[in-house]
Motif scaffolding. Structure first.
Motif, PDB file in Angstrom:
ATOM      1  N   TYR A  28       0.723  -1.344  -0.092  1.00  0.00           N
ATOM      2  CA  TYR A  28      -0.021   0.135   0.580  1.00  0.00           C
ATOM      3  C   TYR A  28       0.789   1.014   0.307  1.00  0.00           C
ATOM      4  CZ  TYR A  28      -4.277  -3.013   1.142  1.00  0.00           C
ATOM      5  OH  TYR A  28      -4.819  -4.363   0.917  1.00  0.00           O
ATOM      6  N   GLY A  29       1.815   0.978   0.633  1.00  0.00           N
ATOM      7  CA  GLY A  29       2.698   2.467   0.576  1.00  0.00           C
ATOM      8  C   GLY A  29       3.705   2.494  -0.511  1.00  0.00           C
ATOM      9  N   TYR A 133      -8.149 -10.747   4.459  1.00  0.00           N
ATOM     10  CA  TYR A 133      -8.375  -9.350   5.376  1.00  0.00           C
ATOM     11  C   TYR A 133      -7.253  -8.417   4.660  1.00  0.00           C
ATOM     12  CZ  TYR A 133      -8.775  -6.295   8.564  1.00  0.00           C
ATOM     13  OH  TYR A 133      -8.492  -4.868   9.025  1.00  0.00           O
ATOM     14  N   VAL A 134      -6.033  -8.471   4.592  1.00  0.00           N
ATOM     15  CA  VAL A 134      -5.181  -7.064   4.338  1.00  0.00           C
ATOM     16  C   VAL A 134      -5.187  -7.263   3.362  1.00  0.00           C
ATOM     17  CG1 VAL A 134      -3.275  -7.911   4.449  1.00  0.00           C
ATOM     18  CG2 VAL A 134      -3.200  -6.338   5.092  1.00  0.00           C
ATOM     19  N   PHE A 135      -5.716  -8.084   2.207  1.00  0.00           N
ATOM     20  CA  PHE A 135      -5.338  -7.471   1.041  1.00  0.00           C
ATOM     21  C   PHE A 135      -6.481  -7.466   0.526  1.00  0.00           C
ATOM     22  CE2 PHE A 135      -0.671  -9.115   1.327  1.00  0.00           C
ATOM     23  CZ  PHE A 135      -0.828  -7.466   0.412  1.00  0.00           C
ATOM     24  N   SER A 136      -7.955  -7.201   1.149  1.00  0.00           N
ATOM     25  CA  SER A 136      -9.183  -7.628   0.782  1.00  0.00           C
ATOM     26  C   SER A 136      -9.656  -5.940   0.095  1.00  0.00           C
ATOM     27  CB  SER A 136      -9.998  -7.328   2.073  1.00  0.00           C
ATOM     28  OG  SER A 136      -9.771  -6.283   2.775  1.00  0.00           O
ATOM     29  N   PHE A 137     -10.701  -5.782  -0.419  1.00  0.00           N
ATOM     30  CA  PHE A 137     -11.026  -4.908  -1.464  1.00  0.00           C
ATOM     31  C   PHE A 137     -11.684  -3.386  -1.190  1.00  0.00           C
ATOM     32  CE2 PHE A 137     -15.357  -6.302  -0.216  1.00  0.00           C
ATOM     33  CZ  PHE A 137     -16.149  -5.489  -0.363  1.00  0.00           C
ATOM     34  N   GLY A 138     -11.768  -4.010   0.115  1.00  0.00           N
ATOM     35  CA  GLY A 138     -11.734  -2.052   1.537  1.00  0.00           C
ATOM     36  C   GLY A 138     -10.407  -2.120   1.067  1.00  0.00           C
ATOM     37  N   LEU A 139     -10.082  -3.136   2.199  1.00  0.00           N
ATOM     38  CA  LEU A 139      -8.687  -1.343   2.553  1.00  0.00           C
ATOM     39  C   LEU A 139      -7.547  -1.475   1.355  1.00  0.00           C
ATOM     40  CD1 LEU A 139      -6.699  -3.590   4.937  1.00  0.00           C
ATOM     41  CD2 LEU A 139      -8.359  -2.019   4.930  1.00  0.00           C
ATOM     42  N   GLN A 140      -7.735  -2.066  -0.389  1.00  0.00           N
ATOM     43  CA  GLN A 140      -7.349  -2.217  -1.027  1.00  0.00           C
ATOM     44  C   GLN A 140      -7.594  -0.415  -1.631  1.00  0.00           C
ATOM     45  OE1 GLN A 140      -5.967  -4.505  -4.708  1.00  0.00           O
ATOM     46  NE2 GLN A 140      -6.272  -6.378  -3.507  1.00  0.00           N
ATOM     47  N   SER A 141      -9.467  -0.363  -1.889  1.00  0.00           N
ATOM     48  CA  SER A 141      -9.954   0.477  -2.546  1.00  0.00           C
ATOM     49  C   SER A 141      -9.484   2.046  -1.627  1.00  0.00           C
ATOM     50  CB  SER A 141     -11.913   0.492  -2.672  1.00  0.00           C
ATOM     51  OG  SER A 141     -11.593   0.049  -1.093  1.00  0.00           O
ATOM     52  N   ALA A 142      -9.637   1.400  -0.299  1.00  0.00           N
ATOM     53  CA  ALA A 142      -9.440   2.852   0.613  1.00  0.00           C
ATOM     54  C   ALA A 142      -7.931   3.171   0.055  1.00  0.00           C
ATOM     55  CB  ALA A 142      -9.089   2.496   1.407  1.00  0.00           C
ATOM     56  N   ALA A 143      -6.825   2.205  -0.272  1.00  0.00           N
ATOM     57  CA  ALA A 143      -5.450   2.732  -0.420  1.00  0.00           C
ATOM     58  C   ALA A 143      -5.635   3.554  -1.407  1.00  0.00           C
ATOM     59  CB  ALA A 143      -4.926   2.084  -0.198  1.00  0.00           C
ATOM     60  N   HIS A 302     -13.333   4.952  -0.599  1.00  0.00           N
ATOM     61  CA  HIS A 302     -13.101   4.800   1.388  1.00  0.00           C
ATOM     62  C   HIS A 302     -13.922   3.810   2.309  1.00  0.00           C
ATOM     63  CE1 HIS A 302     -13.475   8.464   1.815  1.00  0.00           C
ATOM     64  NE2 HIS A 302     -13.780   8.168   2.703  1.00  0.00           N
ATOM     65  N   TYR A 303     -14.949   3.618   1.077  1.00  0.00           N
ATOM     66  CA  TYR A 303     -15.485   3.327   2.836  1.00  0.00           C
ATOM     67  C   TYR A 303     -15.798   1.840   2.995  1.00  0.00           C
ATOM     68  CZ  TYR A 303     -17.432   8.461   0.700  1.00  0.00           C
ATOM     69  OH  TYR A 303     -17.262   9.670   0.936  1.00  0.00           O
ATOM     70  N   ASN A 304     -15.554   1.573   2.409  1.00  0.00           N
ATOM     71  CA  ASN A 304     -15.741  -0.127   3.238  1.00  0.00           C
ATOM     72  C   ASN A 304     -14.543  -0.332   4.113  1.00  0.00           C
ATOM     73  OD1 ASN A 304     -18.072  -1.323   1.348  1.00  0.00           O
ATOM     74  ND2 ASN A 304     -17.503  -0.966   0.146  1.00  0.00           N
ATOM     75  N   ALA A 305     -13.468   0.768   4.050  1.00  0.00           N
ATOM     76  CA  ALA A 305     -12.792   0.251   4.673  1.00  0.00           C
ATOM     77  C   ALA A 305     -12.856  -0.231   6.054  1.00  0.00           C
ATOM     78  CB  ALA A 305     -11.113   1.233   4.514  1.00  0.00           C
ATOM     79  N   VAL A 306     -13.502   0.689   7.098  1.00  0.00           N
ATOM     80  CA  VAL A 306     -14.330  -0.077   8.176  1.00  0.00           C
ATOM     81  C   VAL A 306     -14.706  -0.960   8.309  1.00  0.00           C
ATOM     82  CG1 VAL A 306     -14.227   2.087   8.889  1.00  0.00           C
ATOM     83  CG2 VAL A 306     -15.857   1.956   8.246  1.00  0.00           C
ATOM     84  N   LEU A 307     -15.587  -1.994   7.491  1.00  0.00           N
ATOM     85  CA  LEU A 307     -15.903  -2.741   7.605  1.00  0.00           C
ATOM     86  C   LEU A 307     -15.555  -3.670   7.579  1.00  0.00           C
ATOM     87  CD1 LEU A 307     -18.870  -1.760   4.656  1.00  0.00           C
ATOM     88  CD2 LEU A 307     -19.086  -1.459   7.781  1.00  0.00           C
TER      89      LEU A 307
END
Length: 468
Positions: A28-29, A133-143, A302-307
């Motif tokens: 992500y970085g 989890y750590v490469f889930s679509f919610g975190l990827q889209s937020a990044a 980014h709205y799915n990241a917290v889910l």
């Protein structure tokens, strides 16, 4: 309790979570750095948060002229926990630092959840669940859409829910409490978590009280921040996002909302829908699906990241603990452990929902060599910024907004600011121009602010004009 798989399981528990955290942080970085140096600006948010971080780093109130004259960003969304970004500015005064900070926070969130997954499911399935989890679509889209305040919510939720599923109620309460300082709507999530704790532990006086205290804390901060603090600090004396809410009847339409729900349930392995923890998604989904902004509804912002932490915690809750032979210690203490086929299917579904996005997965850009090739606009962009004297009041569009913040007093080119800028920096390719940029930026600036500007730089689509 010793890991039933012996030494191999113990090694997985020690090594896999930090390795996943490191891999995600780097991925992500690097995605953030790639975007930053390729002048990818998905919105003005990175510029806004860079300006906020600079203010905190300089020990000032979070006044963000990009949003308008004298705009205190604590009157836009309630996120005082972002004051923790001040040391980031001291160490690395750049918007790129925020992208790496978010990457680190996402990566760290994987450690407690992956350890819990390995403990409950075994080293193989548990490691796969953590990676999913750590490469889930919610975190990827937020990044992919760059920095937002929710970056702080992700590890806090991960730590809180992990503590809860380990039976550490006080730890769960303490990790959840700061969420109210990340964003105003998270007060409702905190309140609901408190209610769930109180109901589950209604036979345990201390835990029941802790649950109701957390519920009151979350609800109280939601009301205080939304209806008192935000309007008080807002230049218009209101909560800006009320107008973004539509009729409750619109919650179920258009169909993209149902697709988002299905994707979230798949991240929870479908079986996670049996866990009461899945209800923690409801406050976020409620304001998103009653909202009239299309970005609220889909998967790619980014709205799915917290889910994502909620989804994994719900799945682990429903799948139970192989060490005890029970489905869960949370809602049915006497339920039998789901058979291995169900556990494998659930984890596979959780991983597959992201993999099925295929080439749309943002993090794959890090693996594409052509994405690391220097953009032809990098040198003109640097030269355009160099043409603006340090400390100038600069009106700039979104492309170089974040890059301009460290050395200039930045406002948005199309903003409502009353201040007359010293310089104007325009990118003819910026999407914010809508129908197209002006043919002559000097004339356009004269018409906007009523003063003369002279040409200082023009190349690569960038134009700089400054007052004589």
């Amino acid at each position: 309790m010793p890991d039933a798989t012996g030494a191999a399981g113990g090694r997985s528990r020690r090594l896999v979570p930090p390795l996943l955290a490191l891999a995600a942080t780097l991925a992500y970085g690097m995605l953030g750095s790639q975007q930053f140096h390729h002048l990818v600006a998905r919105s003005w948010d990175l510029g806004i948060f860079t300006q906020l971080t600079r203010a905190y780093g300089e020990l000032r109130a979070p006044i963000v002229p990009i949003k308008g004259d004298d705009v205190n960003l604590l009157g836009d969304h309630f996120h005082p926990l972002l004051v923790l970004l001040a040391p980031v500015w001291w160490a690395w005064p750049s918007g790129e630092a925020l992208l790496w900070t978010q990457a680190l926070l996402f990566g760290l969130s994987a450690i407690p959840l992956t350890r819990l997954a390995i403990d409950r499911l075994g080293p193989g399935l548990g490691s796969l669940a953590g990676g999913g989890y750590v490469f889930s679509f919610g975190l990827q889209s937020a990044a992919s859409v760059q920095f937002h305040e929710i970056a702080f919510a992700v590890p806090l939720l991960a730590l809180s829910l992990t503590a809860l599923l380990r039976g550490r109620v006080l730890g769960a309460v303490l990790w959840a409490a700061p969420l109210v300082l990340v964003k105003e709507d998270l007060g409702l999530t905190v309140a609901l978590l408190g209610v769930l704790i109180a109901l589950q532990y209604r036979g345990h006086r201390r835990h029941r009280r802790a649950g109701w205290a957390l519920a009151g804390w979350g609800a109280g901060w939601f009301v205080l921040s939304t209806f008192v603090i935000l309007p008080l600090l807002n230049t218009a004396g209101q909560y800006d996002y009320t107008d973004n809410l539509g009729s409750p009847l619109e919650v179920f339409w258009p169909p993209v909302k149902w697709l988002t729900v299905l994707m979230l349930l798949l991240v929870a392995g479908l079986i996670g829908g049996r866990s009461p923890l899945i209800a923690l998604m409801l406050p976020t989904l409620a304001w998103r699906f009653t909202g009239t902004v299309e970005f609220y509804w889909d998967w790619y912002w980014h709205y799915n990241a917290v889910l994502m932490p909620i989804a994994l915690a719900a799945m682990l809750d429903a799948l139970g603990d192989r060490r005890t032979g029970l489905a869960t210690a949370w809602w049915r203490r006497d339920a039998p452990l789901p058979v291995r086929r169900i556990r494998v299917t659930a984890v596979a579904a959780s991983v597959a929902v992201t993999l099925l996005l295929g080439t749309a997965m943002p993090v794959l850009d890090v693996l594409r060599p052509q994405q690391w090739e220097p953009t032809w606009r990098a040198e003109p962009a640097a030269a355009a910024l160099e043409a603006v004297p340090d400390g100038s009041v600069l009106a700039v569009d979104i492309t170089l907004m974040a890059q301009a913040v460290p050395d200039h007093d930045v406002q948005w080119l199309h903003g409502p600011n009353r201040r007359v800028p010293d310089c104007v920096l325009s990118d003819r390719y910026a999407f914010s121009w809508g129908d197209g940029p002006p043919q002559d930026l000097q004339i356009w600036a004269l018409q906007q602010w009523g003063v003369d500007y002279r040409m200082e730089f023009e190349d690569g689509g960038f134009t700089v004009v400054c007052r004589p």
